[in-house]
Enzyme design. Structure first.
Site, PDB file in Angstrom:
ATOM      1  N   ASP A 359       0.734  -1.302   0.032  1.00  0.00           N
ATOM      2  CA  ASP A 359       0.034   0.034   0.032  1.00  0.00           C
ATOM      3  C   ASP A 359       0.956   1.123   0.015  1.00  0.00           C
ATOM      4  O   ASP A 359       0.558   2.145  -0.407  1.00  0.00           O
ATOM      5  CB  ASP A 359      -0.728  -0.008   1.149  1.00  0.00           C
ATOM      6  N   HIS A 479      -9.659  -2.252  -2.934  1.00  0.00           N
ATOM      7  CA  HIS A 479      -8.343  -2.285  -3.785  1.00  0.00           C
ATOM      8  C   HIS A 479      -8.430  -3.367  -4.621  1.00  0.00           C
ATOM      9  O   HIS A 479      -9.163  -4.383  -4.438  1.00  0.00           O
ATOM     10  CB  HIS A 479      -7.001  -2.643  -2.823  1.00  0.00           C
ATOM     11  N   ASP A 481      -6.424  -5.339  -5.679  1.00  0.00           N
ATOM     12  CA  ASP A 481      -5.814  -6.732  -5.728  1.00  0.00           C
ATOM     13  C   ASP A 481      -6.597  -7.437  -4.611  1.00  0.00           C
ATOM     14  O   ASP A 481      -6.134  -8.745  -4.533  1.00  0.00           O
ATOM     15  CB  ASP A 481      -4.251  -6.603  -5.113  1.00  0.00           C
ATOM     16  N   CYS A 651      -0.777  -7.592  -0.038  1.00  0.00           N
ATOM     17  CA  CYS A 651      -0.907  -6.478   0.694  1.00  0.00           C
ATOM     18  C   CYS A 651       0.529  -6.353   1.613  1.00  0.00           C
ATOM     19  O   CYS A 651       0.830  -5.164   1.566  1.00  0.00           O
ATOM     20  CB  CYS A 651      -2.146  -6.493   1.419  1.00  0.00           C
TER      21      CYS A 651
END
Length: 670
Positions: A359, A479, A481, A651
């Site tokens: 991030d 997000h 992902d 992440c």
């Protein structure tokens, strides 16, 4: 009279014949542009009885008479006389640069009506100077001489125009900021990041009085470039920011070297194109402004920031060390070693408890024919890792850039788990050889969360990876992902898109229930609520929430197929389930698409699905789907260290990858 020569082009002096009526031996300084010009005869300025003229010139001059009737040419005592009218013109030019001042000479003689008596004479001395401002316009890493396309910039494999890098690394330990932020050259290695520019001069040892060379930029371009020049063994900042012009020292035939740096990336208010000019100036008299008698121009395009997809080979993996992830780090280290890349661990005294390495930043690179180095794009999130990219990564040949939120409110969507890049794709007749950027946003008809405009504008301004906005605001974290990733493949397009799929997960669980395994539990070995296959399938809230999640993913599926030119054969569905929290979705079990991709090695969150006999049925399904792609699946336990914190393997990690082999400037114009 001073003439300027550029390349192999011939230069012509233009002026009235009557203006040249000066006595033999006089000297007049003037100039011309490198284009054909005419010298017009005028009976008004010549003595009234002048009807004929002749001329002689030195060997380094060529001349041509125009608008004079060739049938009435006279030859008297071996000398050719031309009839003169108000339209008669003489063009003359020097064929080579002067070796000394006034080494070119042309004399005129004026004759009366009978053409046997010289009524008047005039003469002029000429000095030719060749000037060329040169760059690597053909993009081969070498500054060539006088490329005819150096003043413009074009895309494509046959494109022309020089490339400039933003000098966003830090080559000297004495500096506390990126090299572009000051006007100093603290290390000679910094020159390697700059584009070379050469001012080539060929002429006499000294310029005549009243003439000088100047290199300059517009006030607008001065905010985007800096120029250094070696003078008295010191590299001096001569152009850029508040410095708009530099009076170059003229010392005859020589080459003056300059080094040009970019100061900022293309952005919403800057297209990346900058120009530098060199002029030969004439000062006619005190109190009268200088006038250019010749100007040469070169144009640069500043390299965009190119971001890298999962399918490029890894160079270095970044991961944080926090209290709960010792075993996680151990498994990641093994995976990194098997993938033959490096690993950097950010310890707690640096990360201050912030574990979300993905991030915090996104890796890319900038590239010119003479240099290429990685650049980290720092996100506007203000977590414990906010100092890591600047303090731990910025250094020699490792650049840094960030975009400040200014007046915009930063949300979770501004973290770079919400920024991914596709592999190269072709959509219809449009090619994206560097892939396309993917960012998450709100549903088109709502006013939900969206990545801040300053980042969206910045990404779009790079031009080479045309961004696509997906719908991610349905997720609590929001997000991209969380429901998609790309993995390499040996066939077809060279990759597959993996999409999270509640539908596939329900199908697998239903099959296992039908086989008599309905009482098998999920999350075995974990201290959590007991969920059997039957309970998952029969809980209305779970079914309803995952129908919603599947609809949201299908919305994105259609966008991805359309914008990336994909078919269903390019997509593999990966089992996943979601639960609603505060009106948005989170992963019900560790989300397997949120993986780290290292060549053919995949580090996948361990889903803790139902164990049938000795293996997890969800893991078995993923292995079967990816085995034809020659991919190796390693399932990593991240439940305590990441999953319960609303994240997964991807992440918590980040990967710097090799640049594309394809050179961005060889793209068709985006």
């Amino acid at each position: 009279m001073l003439l300027e020569m550029m390349g192999t082009r011939r230069l012509i002096y233009a002026g009235c014949l009557s203006d040249l009526r000066q006595r033999e031996g006089s000297k007049q300084m003037a100039t011309s542009n490198p284009a054909r010009a005419q010298t017009a005869g005028s009976t008004q300025g010549a003595p009234p009885e002048c009807k004929w003229f002749s001329f002689h010139h030195s060997p380094n001059i060529e001349a041509e008479v125009m608008n004079s009737d060739p049938t009435v040419i006279k030859v008297i005592n071996g000398e050719k006389l031309w009839a003169m009218t108000s339209k008669t013109c003489v063009e003359f030019y020097m064929t080579e640069p002067s070796s000394e001042t006034n080494d070119g000479k042309i004399n005129f003689a004026y004759f009366g009506k009978g053409s046997d008596t010289v009524v008047d004479k005039s003469g002029i001395y000429l000095t030719a100077v060749q000037i060329s401002l040169d760059v690597d316009a053909d993009r081969d890493g070498v500054v060539e001489k006088n490329n005819p396309h150096k003043a413009s910039w074009t895309w494509g494999p046959d494109g022309q125009g020089a490339v400039l890098l933003v000098n966003c690394d830090k080559d000297s330990l004495l500096s506390r900021k990126v090299d572009a932020d000051d006007n100093l050259l603290l290390s000679k290695t910094d020159l390697l990041d700059m584009s070379k520019m050469v001012l080539r001069v060929h002429g006499p040892e000294k310029l005549p009085t009243g003439y000088h060379l100047m290199v300059y930029v517009t006030p607008t371009d001065a905010q985007s470039i800096g120029v250094f020049h070696l003078h008295n063994k010191v590299y001096t900042h001569v152009l850029g920011r508040q410095k708009l012009f530099y009076r170059a020292r003229y010392t005859g035939t020589r080459e003056l070297e300059f080094f040009v740096e970019g100061l900022r990336f293309p952005d919403v208010d800057f297209n990346g194109l900058v120009s530098i000019k060199a002029s030969l100036l004439e000062n006619q008299a005190e109190g009268i402004p200088e006038t250019p008698i010749f100007t040469d121009v070169v144009t640069f395009r500043i390299s965009p920031l190119v971001l890298t997809p999962n399918t490029l080979d890894p160079i270095e993996v970044f991961v944080c060390s926090v209290k709960e992830n010792y075993l996680f780090l151990k498994l990641i280290k093994t995976l990194v070693e098997e993938s033959e890349c490096k690993m950097q661990v950010c310890f707690e005294y640096v990360n201050r408890g912030d574990r979300w390495m993905q991030d915090e930043m996104e890796f890319g690179y900038i590239h010119a024919p003479h240099q290429c180095f990685p650049v980290v794009l720092d996100s506007p999130r203000d977590g414990g890792l906010k100092e890591f990219p600047l303090r731990q990564l910025l250094g020699p040949d490792f650049g840094y850039v960030t975009k400040l939120a200014m007046s915009e409110k930063v949300s979770s969507l501004d973290s770079f788990g919400n920024l991914e890049v596709s592999p190269p794709v072709t959509v219809g007749d449009k090619s994206y050889p560097l892939g396309r950027i993917l960012i998450g946003s709100s549903f088109p008809t709502t006013s939900g969360r969206r990545m801040i405009k300053v980042i969206r504008d910045f990404l779009s301004a790079q031009r080479v990876q045309s961004p696509i906005e997906l719908y991610t605001d349905w997720l609590l974290v929001g997000h991209v992902d969380e429901f998609m990733t790309f993995v390499p493949a040996p066939d077809r397009k060279g990759f597959r898109l993996l999409l999270a799929s509640p539908g596939i997960c329900f199908r697998i669980l239903a099959e296992k229930k039908h086989e008599g395994h309905g009482d098998v539990t999920m999350f075995q070995g974990l201290k959590t609520e007991r969920w059997t296959i039957t309970k998952v399938l029969s809980t209305d809230a779970v079914v309803r929430e995952n129908h919603y999640a599947q609809h949201c993913i299908d919305w994105n599926r259609d966008i991805l197929k359309r914008e990336l030119g994909l078919t269903e054969d390019d997509i593999i569905d990966i089992p996943a389930l979601f639960r609603m929290q505060d009106g948005r979705a989170t992963a019900f079990f560790p989300n397997m698409v949120n993986m780290i991709v290292l060549k053919k090695n995949l580090g996948i969150p361990k889903p803790y699905g139902p164990v049938i006999k000795v293996t997890c049925c969800l893991e078995d399904y993923v292995i079967d789907q990816l085995k034809p792609l020659e991919l190796t699946c390693t399932f990593i336990d991240d439940v305590v260290s990441y999953h319960k914190q609303l994240g997964e393997v991807h992440c918590g990690t980040n990967v710097r990858r090799k640049p594309f082999a394809f050179k961005w400037w060889q793209m068709a114009e985006p």
